[in-house]
Design an enzyme around this catalytic site. Structure first.
Site, mmCIF file in Angstrom:
data_model
loop_
_atom_site.group_PDB
_atom_site.id
_atom_site.type_symbol
_atom_site.label_atom_id
_atom_site.label_comp_id
_atom_site.label_asym_id
_atom_site.label_seq_id
_atom_site.Cartn_x
_atom_site.Cartn_y
_atom_site.Cartn_z
ATOM 1 N N ASP A 69 55.800 -75.641 -0.549
ATOM 2 C CA ASP A 69 55.537 -74.233 -0.844
ATOM 3 C C ASP A 69 54.112 -73.950 -1.306
ATOM 4 O OD1 ASP A 69 58.058 -73.211 -0.238
ATOM 5 O OD2 ASP A 69 58.857 -74.004 -2.110
ATOM 6 N N HIS A 71 58.664 -81.945 -7.258
ATOM 7 C CA HIS A 71 59.856 -81.820 -6.415
ATOM 8 C C HIS A 71 60.957 -82.684 -7.003
ATOM 9 C CE1 HIS A 71 62.379 -81.828 -2.802
ATOM 10 N NE2 HIS A 71 61.679 -80.796 -2.395
ATOM 11 N N HIS A 111 65.220 -71.773 -4.733
ATOM 12 C CA HIS A 111 65.313 -72.451 -3.438
ATOM 13 C C HIS A 111 64.274 -71.872 -2.467
ATOM 14 C CE1 HIS A 111 66.812 -74.738 -0.214
ATOM 15 N NE2 HIS A 111 68.010 -74.210 -0.047
HETATM 16 N N1 CMC Z 1 54.028 -78.063 -13.404
HETATM 17 C C1 CMC Z 1 53.877 -78.697 -14.595
HETATM 18 N N2 CMC Z 1 54.711 -79.655 -15.036
HETATM 19 C C2 CMC Z 1 55.727 -79.983 -14.256
HETATM 20 C C3 CMC Z 1 55.938 -79.380 -13.008
HETATM 21 C C4 CMC Z 1 55.029 -78.392 -12.590
HETATM 22 N N3 CMC Z 1 55.168 -77.784 -11.408
HETATM 23 N N4 CMC Z 1 57.029 -79.917 -12.432
HETATM 24 C C5 CMC Z 1 57.505 -80.828 -13.289
HETATM 25 N N5 CMC Z 1 56.708 -80.869 -14.407
HETATM 26 C C6 CMC Z 1 56.839 -81.794 -15.543
HETATM 27 C C7 CMC Z 1 57.965 -81.372 -16.461
HETATM 28 O O1 CMC Z 1 57.497 -80.517 -17.477
HETATM 29 C C8 CMC Z 1 58.415 -82.702 -16.991
HETATM 30 O O2 CMC Z 1 57.470 -83.120 -17.950
HETATM 31 P P1 CMC Z 1 57.957 -83.916 -19.278
HETATM 32 O O3 CMC Z 1 58.486 -85.222 -18.765
HETATM 33 O O4 CMC Z 1 56.749 -84.042 -20.118
HETATM 34 O O5 CMC Z 1 59.041 -83.075 -19.876
HETATM 35 C C9 CMC Z 1 58.268 -83.645 -15.795
HETATM 36 O O6 CMC Z 1 57.215 -83.056 -15.000
HETATM 37 C C10 CMC Z 1 59.528 -83.768 -14.939
HETATM 38 O O7 CMC Z 1 59.957 -82.455 -14.591
HETATM 39 P P2 CMC Z 1 61.454 -82.030 -14.284
HETATM 40 O O8 CMC Z 1 61.613 -80.570 -14.580
HETATM 41 O O9 CMC Z 1 62.403 -82.987 -14.932
HETATM 42 O O10 CMC Z 1 61.529 -82.276 -12.720
HETATM 43 P P3 CMC Z 1 62.662 -81.716 -11.755
HETATM 44 O O11 CMC Z 1 62.865 -82.749 -10.715
HETATM 45 O O12 CMC Z 1 63.871 -81.265 -12.506
HETATM 46 O O13 CMC Z 1 61.993 -80.402 -11.150
HETATM 47 C C11 CMC Z 1 60.960 -78.887 -9.706
HETATM 48 C C12 CMC Z 1 61.553 -80.282 -9.852
HETATM 49 C C13 CMC Z 1 60.590 -78.635 -8.242
HETATM 50 C C14 CMC Z 1 62.010 -77.814 -10.131
HETATM 51 C C15 CMC Z 1 59.712 -78.786 -10.624
HETATM 52 O O14 CMC Z 1 58.771 -79.761 -10.241
HETATM 53 C C16 CMC Z 1 59.106 -77.391 -10.593
HETATM 54 O O15 CMC Z 1 59.547 -76.516 -11.352
HETATM 55 N N6 CMC Z 1 58.047 -77.161 -9.740
HETATM 56 C C17 CMC Z 1 57.461 -75.865 -9.603
HETATM 57 C C18 CMC Z 1 58.334 -74.974 -8.716
HETATM 58 C C19 CMC Z 1 58.243 -75.349 -7.251
HETATM 59 O O16 CMC Z 1 57.160 -75.565 -6.713
HETATM 60 N N7 CMC Z 1 59.385 -75.395 -6.575
HETATM 61 C C20 CMC Z 1 59.464 -75.681 -5.139
HETATM 62 C C21 CMC Z 1 60.123 -76.981 -4.880
HETATM 63 S S1 CMC Z 1 60.037 -77.441 -3.143
HETATM 64 C C22 CMC Z 1 61.204 -76.432 -2.353
HETATM 65 C C23 CMC Z 1 62.035 -77.107 -1.318
HETATM 66 O O17 CMC Z 1 61.845 -78.262 -0.932
HETATM 67 O O18 CMC Z 1 62.969 -76.435 -0.845
#
Ligand code: CMC
Length: 438
Positions: free
Chosen positions: A373, A317, A278
């Site tokens: 971020d 995100h 978070h």
């Molecule tokens: N780098 C590379 N690939 C990614 C990334 C990334 N940062 N984020 C998502 N993907 C890929 C993931 O591997 C998946 O690919 P595939 O369909 O081939 O398996 C696809 O995109 C969908 O990903 P997901 O994990 O299902 O997406 P999610 O909605 O569960 O995750 C997230 C969202 C923020 C956890 C993720 O994008 C992530 O880990 N980002 C990096 C960490 C980050 O920057 N976090 C801060 C979020 S903003 C904070 C706030 O608003 O409070």
């Protein structure tokens, strides 16, 4: 209630018809605001003594837990509005204290209202001397976020009347205290980690200017914040003020639903924000940029991300499937900050990384854009803050969002103590075995 006859049905209302294939019975469930009520499914039973159908949603990924008029978010379109005002307009024209008023009261203040609000917040920035002593009792290397968590929890003991949450005037006093004292506690935590004496608030300064003073004032008689840094910090505060039902806000609402005082509920929000998923992603971005080291290493890094070796931190995100509007504004603010502090060499790597990722089909096809971020850590670092302070910098402004959500919840007639159901997967009705026979 007959299966075909729910109290909310009717020709004018939208509804959903569900057939239970276990029994062949059909049920009509009303749809309101694009939502069905989970409790309406309880009537669906396989037999007379069946408890009734429940919905299962472990991370609330498709469950609305409240009705709220505070923050509107459309992740597909990249839209974020506080009380209907677009975030870019607020970041450009407003101040954090005005935004806090907007979140709390629902409308932008008139000039006299803003003056009164600013005066009230400013007059509550000091904390009881015993709070200071409490903070100084932490270990020399205590994490500042842990100190903030403990400090805010402790405030509930200094204001025992805060548990009178049914009194609107009382609620507003605690609201002002929380917003006013959060920078003071945050700065105490920072000074503690440095082994430096705590600075008292300077009520001649603006909200962000006073915070900078409490962080950095040394022997000078009067701390004078650089107006460009003061403004950049104010913009960061505006951008982080609220984000509807995120993990920490959900924690504040869930804990607050027990009718505990708002300091304890806010401490729960801080605890949730402490977690790396978070409040900690901007720290991960800095570590990633340092590891990449030079622009020449970017192609290899991207290759690794695409191969699934690691993630591009600060991208993607759960809700935004378009540009996070906060990221664009923060990127603009980096220039103002670096004009004062000198350029953070990691900025060049970040900009180039962003450019390449946005041209790459891997990121484009998955709708992965920079999030809030990606650039915020660079600014915090330029301001001289260690990574441990990053979640603290998030908690200060999010306090106005948490407390606004709490104020909304307290008067919401539909809210009750948060108490989810479970699917029990364990053993049942076993006879106790004496220890010698196990
Ligand atoms: N780098 C590379 N690939 C990614 C990334 C990334 N940062 N984020 C998502 N993907 C890929 C993931 O591997 C998946 O690919 P595939 O369909 O081939 O398996 C696809 O995109 C969908 O990903 P997901 O994990 O299902 O997406 P999610 O909605 O569960 O995750 C997230 C969202 C923020 C956890 C993720 O994008 C992530 O880990 N980002 C990096 C960490 C980050 O920057 N976090 C801060 C979020 S903003 C904070 C706030 O608003 O409070």
């Amino acid at each position: 209630m007959s299966p075909e006859n729910t109290p909310y049905g009717g020709a004018a209302g939208e509804s959903l018809t569900v057939t239970d294939n276990r029994t062949g019975k059909s049920y009509e469930v009303p749809i309101t605001d694009g939502t069905v009520r989970a409790i309406d499914f309880r009537q669906i039973k396989a037999s007379e003594d069946d408890f009734g159908l429940m919905t299962y949603d472990p991370a609330f990924t498709n469950t609305a837990s409240c009705r709220s008029a505070i923050t509107y978010l459309d992740g597909e379109a990249g839209v974020l509005e506080y009380r209907g005002y677009p975030i870019d307009q607020l970041a450009e024209k407003s101040t954090y204290l005005e935004v806090a008023y907007l979140l709390v009261y629902g409308e932008l203040p008139t000039q006299p209202q803003l003056d009164q609000w600013t005066h009230d917040i400013t007059m509550h920035t000091f904390v009881h001397e015993n709070v200071k002593e409490f903070m100084s009792g932490f270990r020399h290397d205590a994490h500042p976020m842990g100190m903030l968590l403990g400090g805010v929890g402790a405030l509930s003991t200094f204001y025992p009347d805060a548990n009178e949450i049914s009194d609107p005037e009382n609620r507003m006093i605690q609201t002002i205290r929380l917003i006013a004292k959060m920078p003071t506690l945050a700065a105490f935590a920072f000074r503690h980690s440095r082994g430096q004496p705590y600075n008292y608030p300077d009520n001649d300064l603006s909200y962000p200017g006073n915070f900078l003073g409490m962080l950095y004032k040394m022997t000078e008689l009067k701390y004078e914040p650089d107006p460009r840094l003061e403004r950049a910090l104010d913009i960061l505060f505006i951008l982080h003020a609220d984000h509807e039902q995120n993990c920490s806000t959900n924690a504040v609402r869930a804990v607050g639903s027990s009718q505990v005082d708002p300091y304890s509920a806010t401490a729960a929000g801080i605890a949730a924000l402490y977690g790396p998923l978070h409040g900690g992603a901007n720290e991960a971005v800095l570590r990633m940029l340092r590891r990449i080291g030079t622009k020449e290493n970017i192609p290899d890094f991207i290759k690794g991300v695409k191969a699934g070796d690691e993630r591009l931190m600060g991208f993607g995100h759960r809700v935004y499937k378009n540009f996070d509007p906060r990221a664009t504004i923060i990127k603009g603010a980096t220039e103002d900050v670096f004009a004062v502090t000198g350029k953070n060499p990691l900025l060049e790597i970040a900009t180039e990384l962003e450019r390449r990722a946005l041209e790459d089909d891997y990121f484009v096809s998955r709708k992965l854009y920079p999030n809030v971020d990606f650039y915020s850590g660079l600014i915090y670092e330029a301001l001289g803050l260690p990574v441990e302070m990053f979640p603290v910098m998030f908690a200060i402004p999010r306090t106005s969002g948490w407390i606004s959500q709490w104020l909304e919840m307290v008067v919401d007639k539909e809210q009750k103590i948060a108490r989810p159901r479970q699917i029990y997967t364990g053993a049942r009705s076993r006879d106790y075995a004496e220890i010698g026979s196990r």
